[in-house]
Enzyme design. Structure first.
Site, mmCIF file in Angstrom:
data_model
loop_
_atom_site.group_PDB
_atom_site.id
_atom_site.type_symbol
_atom_site.label_atom_id
_atom_site.label_comp_id
_atom_site.label_asym_id
_atom_site.label_seq_id
_atom_site.Cartn_x
_atom_site.Cartn_y
_atom_site.Cartn_z
ATOM 1 N N ARG A 49 0.825 -1.212 0.000
ATOM 2 C CA ARG A 49 0.000 0.000 0.000
ATOM 3 C C ARG A 49 0.861 1.263 0.000
ATOM 4 N NH1 ARG A 49 -1.924 2.093 4.298
ATOM 5 N NH2 ARG A 49 -2.273 0.167 5.473
ATOM 6 N N TYR A 101 -16.464 16.635 -17.609
ATOM 7 C CA TYR A 101 -16.899 15.256 -17.388
ATOM 8 C C TYR A 101 -17.971 15.233 -16.291
ATOM 9 C CZ TYR A 101 -16.700 10.320 -16.268
ATOM 10 O OH TYR A 101 -17.038 9.023 -16.017
ATOM 11 N N ASP A 174 -7.561 18.096 -16.365
ATOM 12 C CA ASP A 174 -8.008 16.751 -16.741
ATOM 13 C C ASP A 174 -7.635 16.579 -18.211
ATOM 14 O OD1 ASP A 174 -9.346 14.477 -17.588
ATOM 15 O OD2 ASP A 174 -11.175 14.899 -16.447
ATOM 16 N N LYS A 199 -9.133 5.284 -20.162
ATOM 17 C CA LYS A 199 -9.422 5.691 -21.527
ATOM 18 C C LYS A 199 -8.175 5.463 -22.410
ATOM 19 C CE LYS A 199 -13.214 6.841 -19.416
ATOM 20 N NZ LYS A 199 -13.466 8.171 -18.918
HETATM 21 C C1 LIG Z 1 -13.875 8.746 -17.712
HETATM 22 C C2 LIG Z 1 -13.442 10.107 -17.348
HETATM 23 C C3 LIG Z 1 -13.206 10.460 -16.013
HETATM 24 C C4 LIG Z 1 -13.443 9.493 -14.868
HETATM 25 O O1 LIG Z 1 -12.525 8.411 -14.917
HETATM 26 P P1 LIG Z 1 -12.872 6.934 -14.394
HETATM 27 O O2 LIG Z 1 -11.651 6.153 -14.779
HETATM 28 O O3 LIG Z 1 -14.128 6.484 -15.081
HETATM 29 O O4 LIG Z 1 -13.062 7.026 -12.920
HETATM 30 C C5 LIG Z 1 -12.771 11.750 -15.743
HETATM 31 N N1 LIG Z 1 -12.590 12.645 -16.736
HETATM 32 C C6 LIG Z 1 -12.802 12.346 -18.019
HETATM 33 C C7 LIG Z 1 -12.574 13.386 -19.074
HETATM 34 C C8 LIG Z 1 -13.245 11.077 -18.376
HETATM 35 O O5 LIG Z 1 -13.475 10.774 -19.668
#
Ligand SMILES: *Cc1c(COP(=O)(O)O)cnc(C)c1O
Length: 383
Positions: A49, A101, A174, A199
């Protein structure tokens, strides 16, 4: 010679393990590490951890691709964002974009309702308004998403960072959609980059993971680290290994998907059945010039189509698609379509006639033929 990012990714940072000279990095599932009789830890690790070697390679590669000093993996993109938000002082203000998002937007509002942060929103794409808001009442953290889900507005990262830093505001971006292949926010002044590694970084719809990178470690970053170790939201070793494997092809996948997205956007832009094509790669997009200046090698592989005829026509078009898969998520090898407003649910700001497309790496002609038949113009060969 300093290797290019493609070289670092392809060779997983040039990993060569002893004694077998493996070319593939090893998997480290161990939860604990042996202690010497003298009380030392000869491997330098105590417990997974705090110190799992399972993340070392993927974190080093991501930090290198982002041009940051350090990166941390998390069990999802939401966990990565949450670790950063929870590292802020209680009640600190976060200024976030109106279009972003959806789940993270809702989660920020929930954290606000619980008094953990205070949230306010700015209009994407209006640098001057953002700069005056930052000057008038500087928040602790400015959140940027560009291109922003699901309408793909562009925020000028460098302009936003200099306005924020002038008033002591930290900036997090992000960067899930552009990936480090197309955008390096830390070089434009951002303090932190966040990814849903679910993604493009992984890219195969088989891992849920997240990541943060920092330009340089600061007190907030040290708290993020503590949040991961003590909060205990850690990624599994196998997921970290799969993620590293996915990252080895991220440049090829993203560039191929971007080129296809550009062709699809240009094809759809002249289709009278489509009321609007939202894609920063089109010169008609209001953020095109800024995107061209701050993105490198493409405008991303996400685009949205507003279908003439409204919501029902949009849903019917999605229902007729055969090559595109109807599913949420984005950034994988297969192309996805979703009627975004119905996925976001009540309170959604997404236009009801909008279909969000995530372009994968299939033959672009198959994707174009599929869209054409679904829009009701032609049939797919052989159907
Ligand atoms: C999918 C996504 C998230 C969230 O990520 P998870 O892996 O589903 O928790 C945050 N920001 C964007 C732009 C996303 O496409």
């Amino acid at each position: 010679m300093k290797p290019a990012p493609e070289t670092l990714a392809a060779q997983a940072m040039g990993w060569v393990a002893q004694p077998f000279h493996d070319l593939a990095p090893p998997l480290h599932p161990s939860s604990t590490f042996e202690r010497g009789g003298d009380g030392d830890y000869p491997g330098g690790r105590v417990y997974a951890r705090d110190h799992s070697p399972a993340y070392d390679q993927a974190e080093a590669l991501l930090a290198a691709l982002e041009g940051g000093e350090q990166a941390l993996l998390f069990p999802s993109g939401m966990a990565a964002a949450t670790a950063l938000l929870h590292a802020l002082p209680a009640g600190a203000e976060v200024l976030a974009p109106r279009a972003m998002y959806w789940s993270l937007r809702n989660w920020m509002r929930e954290l606000d309702a619980r008094g953990l942060i205070a949230i306010d929103f700015y209009d994407n794409g209006d640098s001057a308004a953002l700069a005056s808001r930052l000057a008038a009442r500087p928040p602790a953290l400015l959140w940027i998403e560009t291109p922003a889900n699901p309408t793909w507005e562009i925020t000028d990262i460098a302009a936003a960072c200099s306005a924020a830093h002038a008033h002591g505001t930290l900036v997090a971006v992000d960067s899930t959609v552009p990936t480090p292949v197309l955008s390096r926010p830390l070089a434009l002044g951002a303090d932190f980059v966040m990814h849903s590694a679910t993604k493009y970084l992984n890219g195969h719809s088989d891992v849920v993971a997240g990541a943060l990178a920092c330009r340089q470690p600061c007190p907030l970053w040290q708290r993020v680290r503590v949040n991961r170790t003590q909060g205990g939201a850690i990624l599994g070793a196998f997921e970290a290994w799969l993620l590293l494997r996915g990252m080895r092809t991220v440049h090829l996948r993203v560039r191929h998907a971007c080129a296809s997205a550009q062709r699809i956007a240009e094809h759809c832009a002249v289709d009278p059945r489509i009321a609007a094509v939202l894609y920063p790669g089109l010169p008609t997009h209001p953020g095109h010039t800024v995107a061209a200046a701050q993105m490198d090698g493409g405008f991303g592989a996400m685009l949205s189509l507003c279908i003439a005829g409204g919501e029902q026509a949009a849903r019917d078009t999605a229902a007729r698609l055969q090559v595109f898969k109807r599913a949420t998520s984005l950034g994988a090898v297969e192309s996805l379509v979703e009627h975004r407003a119905s996925v976001e649910g009540p309170g959604s700001l997404c236009p009801p006639d909008l279909l969000r497309l995530s372009i994968g790496i299939e033959a672009v002609d198959d994707l174009i033929a599929d869209l054409d038949q679904a829009l009701g113009r032609t049939s797919l060969p052989g159907t």
